[in-house]
Scaffold this motif. Structure first.
Motif, PDB file in Angstrom:
ATOM      1  N   ILE A  86       0.499  -1.025   0.091  1.00  0.00           N
ATOM      2  CA  ILE A  86       0.145   0.256  -0.074  1.00  0.00           C
ATOM      3  C   ILE A  86       0.439   1.067  -0.164  1.00  0.00           C
ATOM      4  CG2 ILE A  86      -0.003   0.541   2.301  1.00  0.00           C
ATOM      5  CD1 ILE A  86      -2.616  -0.047  -0.652  1.00  0.00           C
ATOM      6  N   HIS A  87       2.115   0.971  -0.167  1.00  0.00           N
ATOM      7  CA  HIS A  87       2.787   2.050   0.684  1.00  0.00           C
ATOM      8  C   HIS A  87       3.856   2.421  -1.223  1.00  0.00           C
ATOM      9  CE1 HIS A  87       2.941   2.100   4.997  1.00  0.00           C
ATOM     10  NE2 HIS A  87       3.720   1.253   4.493  1.00  0.00           N
ATOM     11  N   LYS A  88       3.180   1.669  -1.935  1.00  0.00           N
ATOM     12  CA  LYS A  88       3.803   2.439  -3.021  1.00  0.00           C
ATOM     13  C   LYS A  88       2.099   3.121  -3.614  1.00  0.00           C
ATOM     14  CE  LYS A  88       7.633   0.348  -3.138  1.00  0.00           C
ATOM     15  NZ  LYS A  88       8.977   1.163  -3.739  1.00  0.00           N
ATOM     16  N   ILE A  89       1.386   3.302  -3.285  1.00  0.00           N
ATOM     17  CA  ILE A  89       0.235   3.716  -4.055  1.00  0.00           C
ATOM     18  C   ILE A  89      -0.481   4.948  -3.249  1.00  0.00           C
ATOM     19  CG2 ILE A  89      -2.140   3.522  -4.630  1.00  0.00           C
ATOM     20  CD1 ILE A  89      -1.775   0.139  -4.474  1.00  0.00           C
ATOM     21  N   GLY A  90      -0.496   6.350  -3.989  1.00  0.00           N
ATOM     22  CA  GLY A  90      -1.265   7.379  -3.665  1.00  0.00           C
ATOM     23  C   GLY A  90      -2.184   7.841  -3.994  1.00  0.00           C
ATOM     24  N   ILE A  91      -3.011   8.525  -3.408  1.00  0.00           N
ATOM     25  CA  ILE A  91      -4.297   9.214  -4.320  1.00  0.00           C
ATOM     26  C   ILE A  91      -4.039  10.717  -3.744  1.00  0.00           C
ATOM     27  CG2 ILE A  91      -7.022   9.313  -3.393  1.00  0.00           C
ATOM     28  CD1 ILE A  91      -6.100   6.881  -1.202  1.00  0.00           C
ATOM     29  N   ILE A  92      -4.649  11.167  -5.084  1.00  0.00           N
ATOM     30  CA  ILE A  92      -4.545  12.296  -5.027  1.00  0.00           C
ATOM     31  C   ILE A  92      -5.666  12.899  -5.272  1.00  0.00           C
ATOM     32  CG2 ILE A  92      -3.584  12.619  -7.170  1.00  0.00           C
ATOM     33  CD1 ILE A  92      -1.823  15.045  -6.738  1.00  0.00           C
ATOM     34  N   ALA A  93      -6.188  14.280  -5.229  1.00  0.00           N
ATOM     35  CA  ALA A  93      -7.444  14.763  -5.237  1.00  0.00           C
ATOM     36  C   ALA A  93      -7.420  15.044  -6.289  1.00  0.00           C
ATOM     37  CB  ALA A  93      -7.957  15.662  -4.243  1.00  0.00           C
ATOM     38  N   LEU A  94      -8.383  15.733  -7.416  1.00  0.00           N
ATOM     39  CA  LEU A  94      -8.772  16.523  -8.366  1.00  0.00           C
ATOM     40  C   LEU A  94      -9.922  17.195  -8.441  1.00  0.00           C
ATOM     41  CD1 LEU A  94      -6.813  18.155 -10.905  1.00  0.00           C
ATOM     42  CD2 LEU A  94      -8.369  16.063 -12.719  1.00  0.00           C
ATOM     43  N   GLY A  95      -9.894  18.847  -8.281  1.00  0.00           N
ATOM     44  CA  GLY A  95     -11.092  19.815  -8.060  1.00  0.00           C
ATOM     45  C   GLY A  95     -11.521  20.542  -9.008  1.00  0.00           C
ATOM     46  N   SER A  96     -11.558  21.803  -8.597  1.00  0.00           N
ATOM     47  CA  SER A  96     -11.769  22.863  -8.240  1.00  0.00           C
ATOM     48  C   SER A  96     -11.724  24.110  -7.302  1.00  0.00           C
ATOM     49  CB  SER A  96     -12.789  22.927  -9.438  1.00  0.00           C
ATOM     50  OG  SER A  96     -12.959  24.890  -9.970  1.00  0.00           O
ATOM     51  N   HIS A  97     -10.453  25.092  -7.795  1.00  0.00           N
ATOM     52  CA  HIS A  97     -11.279  26.053  -6.747  1.00  0.00           C
ATOM     53  C   HIS A  97     -11.691  27.044  -6.755  1.00  0.00           C
ATOM     54  CE1 HIS A  97      -7.593  23.042  -5.402  1.00  0.00           C
ATOM     55  NE2 HIS A  97      -7.654  23.686  -4.199  1.00  0.00           N
ATOM     56  N   LEU A  98     -12.061  27.574  -7.869  1.00  0.00           N
ATOM     57  CA  LEU A  98     -12.251  28.941  -8.186  1.00  0.00           C
ATOM     58  C   LEU A  98     -13.399  29.041  -9.290  1.00  0.00           C
ATOM     59  CD1 LEU A  98      -8.676  30.544  -8.839  1.00  0.00           C
ATOM     60  CD2 LEU A  98     -10.207  30.581  -6.691  1.00  0.00           C
TER      61      LEU A  98
END
Length: 230
Positions: free
Chosen positions: A16-28
């Motif tokens: 699991i340490h090899k896996i990342g989770i990143i969010a993608l949204g909109s701030h503006l």
């Protein structure tokens, strides 16, 4: 250099340490009077972070820029190429500093969906295995509608006094993307969402918001399981 204890803590699989989770949204971007302009970013970050807590995967934060179609002018966005370049740079930094090999991108802004067509190139330029998760987009309904209002209620970012004005589509044309005629003509789903707001208005239901979050989080957890097996 110290030898890291990858088995320490509540970790079911060292992989699991090899896996990342990143969010993608909109701030503006505008979401009507009851929701803040960074609603998508906060929703995406919450889903990504909770998925990280449940699985042990590394939480990588959130991508800053966002893309939107030219026919939808409700905020400040960047070109698809600029977004792509930023994603590549951010993921390469994660790979360099955190030893990441696989990533789930949690997208909470419909305008970012065209990035999916660029995933092959992003994978090629990062040498990462990437899954793009759109579950919350496919579940929440119209922009600034009942789904986002209900999730915002769970997060505590809703202005309760303005909910009564949220469905005033003559003043807040971004709700349901009602005021963007070309986008409605081009996309049947946008047209359907606009008509839904016009005909039915909006409501806030905290249980519904929790359900939407659970659906999205469980979907990301499933993606992480896939990456563990890959």
């Amino acid at each position: 250099m110290a030898k890291l204890r990858y088995q320490a803590g509540n970790i079911r699989d060292p992989g699991i340490h090899k896996i990342g989770i990143i969010a993608l949204g909109s701030h503006l971007e505008n979401h009507g009077p009851a929701l803040p302009i960074d609603t998508d970013a906060k929703i995406g970050a919450h889903i990504a972070f909770q998925s990280s807590l449940h699985t042990g995967a590394k939480f990588l934060g959130i991508i800053f820029p966002a893309y939107e179609l030219d026919t939808i002018d409700h905020g400040k966005h960047v070109s698809l190429e600029t977004l792509k370049e930023n994603v590549i740079k951010t993921l390469n930094d994660a790979k360099k500093f955190l030893d990441i090999e696989k990533v789930v991108i949690v997208n909470a802004h419909g305008g970012n969906i065209p990035l999916m067509a660029e995933l092959w190139d992003i994978e090629d330029k990062t040498d990462l295995s990437i899954l793009f998760n759109n579950k919350v987009i496919s579940s929440e309904g119209p922009h600034g509608g009942s789904g986002e209002l209900s999730m915002a209620k769970v997060l505590g970012i809703i202005n309760e006094e303005e909910v009564i004005n949220q469905a005033n589509i003559n003043e807040y044309e971004e709700v349901g993307l009602y005021g963007f005629k070309q986008a409605r003509q081009d996309d049947p789903n946008i047209e359907k969402g606009a008509r839904d707001i016009e005909e039915n208005g909006v409501y806030v239901d905290e249980e519904y918001g929790e359900m939407l979050f659970n659906l999205a989080i469980n979907s990301v957890i499933l993606d992480i399981e896939k990456l563990l097996d890959y």
